[in-house]
Scaffold this active site. Structure first.
Site, short mmCIF file in Angstrom:
data_model
loop_
_atom_site.label_atom_id
_atom_site.label_comp_id
_atom_site.label_asym_id
_atom_site.label_seq_id
_atom_site.Cartn_x
_atom_site.Cartn_y
_atom_site.Cartn_z
N SER A 158 101.31 96.98 38.82
CA SER A 158 102.12 96.49 37.71
C SER A 158 101.64 97.09 36.41
O SER A 158 100.47 97.48 36.27
CB SER A 158 102.05 94.97 37.61
OG SER A 158 100.79 94.56 37.13
N ASP A 159 102.54 97.19 35.45
CA ASP A 159 102.10 97.43 34.08
C ASP A 159 101.32 96.20 33.64
O ASP A 159 101.37 95.14 34.29
CB ASP A 159 103.31 97.69 33.18
CG ASP A 159 102.93 98.49 31.93
OD1 ASP A 159 101.75 98.49 31.56
OD2 ASP A 159 103.82 99.11 31.34
N TRP A 160 100.59 96.32 32.53
CA TRP A 160 99.67 95.26 32.11
C TRP A 160 100.46 93.98 31.75
O TRP A 160 101.13 93.92 30.74
CB TRP A 160 98.84 95.73 30.93
CG TRP A 160 97.47 96.18 31.32
CD1 TRP A 160 96.30 95.77 30.76
CD2 TRP A 160 97.09 97.10 32.36
NE1 TRP A 160 95.23 96.38 31.38
CE2 TRP A 160 95.69 97.20 32.37
CE3 TRP A 160 97.82 97.85 33.29
CZ2 TRP A 160 94.98 98.00 33.26
CZ3 TRP A 160 97.13 98.66 34.18
CH2 TRP A 160 95.74 98.72 34.16
N GLY A 161 100.35 92.98 32.63
CA GLY A 161 101.02 91.72 32.40
C GLY A 161 102.48 91.69 32.83
O GLY A 161 103.21 90.78 32.46
N ALA A 162 102.91 92.67 33.64
CA ALA A 162 104.31 92.73 34.05
C ALA A 162 104.62 91.94 35.31
O ALA A 162 105.77 91.82 35.70
CB ALA A 162 104.73 94.20 34.27
#
Length: 636
Positions: A115-119
């Site tokens: 995931s992207d950061w916090g996605a």
């Protein structure tokens, strides 16, 4: 692996140096992979954490997914990072269609998805969708444990996602096990140098102001103006920041090469108002020079991660300074530093030469010096059109969206596909780029190599006394189609290096996808039969020659039903026989005779056959039933 494993950069030929940017085996370190991002449709920063990108399947397949597809199928990156946004209602991190159906099952991706950061907003849904790794940890592993226990995660899916991480660790062991490894800094810097050279696009060169003569005995007095020459904008903003092994500015390069120039910063790299003292210094410096190299562009504060630009204009203080400098010296060359296009038309009259250098990386200084002083000819081409106005772009009708969503209403008519199809005036077209050399493209030919494939050949001649590279571009223009298609689309290109006066024949293969569009009716790529124009040129609006090729088509058909129009029946191989039988039965008096005047035929062709009674009464019902019965017999 020791440093001696690598070839020495100083021993490479120009051609071998050029190959550095294409990832030759000599530069590949086993145990090191890459991450491809952001998958997919991360095309705006506004509300990026949650915005719902509403995109048609056709636009997704033709515009937004092909780059990922090509990389996966040809390079198999080790990891892919999914985007923040939703696509048609589903966050990318928990989009099973995206991460499993398309990426893994259809394209054959073998690596892991992170995931992207916090996605990642739902650990269970994401794991089931095909997400191997949440970044960074949200300390919610218990959600996976509980879901595995109560059956919301199948054991096989849990094993697949975990095995992907184990495989990644094992692939990286080769690099992690090297004691005291030190890569060749100079070799890597030369890769950056060559990539930068080939990225620079020459937009304007009036009076052949470039290249400049670097010989001290013949050189003109040079003024270098603009803080970017001393403090290069070499990378993007936000999380794209990296620490370079070296960083060589243009001024550094001039000093290293013994080239004399007077420097004035002219402005600060922020969005603060102009500094009159800096402006005055720059104008005085320009007055005393034969030629001015003016470094302008976008500071990081104007374009970065986390926000979208709402204008194509450069900072007003830079444009005002350019006007003052041009009034003091008519020989101005503008060197641009920017991540994506800026408006050029409003200030171009103040410059005889314009170099679009983009963000050139750590070795941008030497690359610019090589081009400006003629060690190499510029060979970059525009990867996007430069419009006259931001509002000329069709995406402005929908961007940045409303009420949590953004409609990609332009469909496949993005960029040059829109501008060229609808005849919109642009400042510089897609694929454009000047050279210090001149070229001629001739003897263009296209030959079928299969039912729906072709090979294009052309002869390229360097008609100048300058050794240089040219990029031959092949555009496919479909004929009459069942769907709206762009006027033409780039489907192949090749860069060829030619010595002065040299000619070479280039060959570009066009596979079936080069002629196809994504059909939502068939949920697949579809090639229609007919003639296609093959345009060969040096930009989307500089076409040297056009030839045609006739393709068989892929023969795809849809089952005919009572909801198929009479025209669709007539166009279908089986349906055409039945339409002929209806006409014959009408002549024989066995069925009502269909009207043959143009107006009635127009209505007839657009009608589903279950609507024939509205046109023909009881007779229409008989014709429709006859057609359905005959089709049932033929299609058994």
């Amino acid at each position: 692996m020791s440093e001696s494993t690598y070839p020495s950069v100083k021993d490479l030929t120009l051609e071998e140096k050029a190959s550095l940017t294409s990832g030759g085996d000599a530069w590949h370190l086993q145990g090191v992979g890459t991450s491809l991002k952001h998958f997919a449709a991360n095309n705006q920063e506004t509300d990026r954490l949650r915005v719902d990108a509403r995109i048609s399947q056709r636009a997704l397949r033709e515009i937004y997914l092909p780059a990922f597809e090509h990389i996966v199928k040809t390079a198999q990156p080790w990891t892919i990072m999914c985007s923040y946004n939703r696509i048609n209602g589903v966050h990318s991190a928990q989009n099973h269609w995206l991460l499993t159906d398309v990426l893994r099952d259809e394209w054959g991706f073998e690596g892991i998805v992170m995931s992207d950061w916090g996605a990642d907003h739902d650990r269970v849904a994401s794991l089931n969708a095909g997400l191997n790794l949440e970044m960074p940890p949200s300390y919610t592993d218990d959600q996976i444990v509980y879901a595995a226990r109560d059956g919301r995660i199948a054991p096989a899916q849990l094993d697949r996602m975990a095995q992907g991480m184990i495989d990644l660790i094992n692939k990286a062991r080769a690099a992690m096990s090297i004691d005291g490894y030190r890569f060749d800094v100079d070799a890597h810097d030369e890769v950056a140098h060559q990539a930068a050279i080939e990225s620079i696009v020459l937009l304007k060169n009036d009076d052949a102001i470039l290249p400049l003569n670097a010989d001290p005995a013949a050189a003109r007095k040079i003024a270098v103006i603009g803080e970017f020459a001393r403090t290069p904008r070499y990378q993007g903003g936000g999380s794209s920041h990296i620490t370079p092994t070296k960083l060589t500015s243009f001024l550094d390069t001039l000093a290293e090469r013994g080239i004399k120039a007077d420097f004035a910063p002219g402005f600060t790299l922020d969005l603060e108002p102009a500094d009159p003292a800096l402006e005055s210094e720059a104008v005085e410096t320009a007055k005393n020079a034969d030629v001015v190299l003016m470094f302008l562009g976008l500071p990081e504060a104007a374009e970065s991660e986390g926000f979208d630009r709402d204008t194509l204009d450069m900072p007003a203080k830079q444009i005002a300074l350019l006007e003052q400098v041009a009034a003091a010296n008519q020989n101005v060359v503008v060197v641009l530093s920017n991540g994506s296009v800026v408006s050029v038309a409003p200030w171009a009259k103040n410059a005889k030469g314009i170099l679009e250098s983009w963000l050139l990386g750590q070795s941008g200084g030497p690359a610019l010096a090589d081009v400006i002083f003629g060690q190499v000819s510029p060979s970059g081409k525009l990867a996007q059109s430069i419009p006259l106005d931001i509002n000329d772009d069709p995406s402005m009708l929908n961007w940045p969206g409303e009420e949590g969503h953004v409609d990609y209403g332009e469909g496949v008519f993005v960029g040059y596909r829109y501008y060229d199809t609808y005849g919109k005036v642009v400042d510089y077209p897609f694929g454009y780029g000047l050279s210090y050399a001149t070229f001629e493209i001739a003897d263009v030919a296209a030959a079928k190599t299969g039912a729906n494939t072709a090979t294009v050949t052309a002869t390229v001649t360097n008609t100048s006394d300058v050794d240089a590279s040219e990029t031959v571009q092949v555009y496919v223009a479909p004929g009459k189609a069942d769907v709206a298609r762009p006027k033409h689309e780039l489907k192949g290109f090749t860069k060829v290096f030619l010595k002065a006066g040299e000619s070479k024949t280039v060959t570009i293969d066009l596979d079936e996808r080069a002629f196809a569009y994504w059909s939502e009716k068939y949920n697949d790529w579809h090639v229609e039969s007919g003639e296609y124009a093959i345009e060969v040129g040096t930009s989307s609006r500089d076409i040297a020659e056009t030839v045609t090729v006739a393709l068989d088509g892929d023969g795809k058909t849809q089952p005919l039903t009572e909801w198929s129009t009479y025209g669709e029946w007539e166009a279908d191989p089986f349906g055409a026989k039945i339409v002929a039988a209806v006409a014959a039965a009408g002549e024989a008096g066995e069925l009502p005779k269909l009207p043959d005047n143009a107006m009635m035929r127009m209505f007839l062709n657009s009608m589903p056959i279950n609507s024939l009674p509205t046109l023909l009464g009881e007779g229409g019902k008989k014709i429709a039933q006859f057609m359905l019965d005959e089709y049932a017999k033929l299609s058994k």
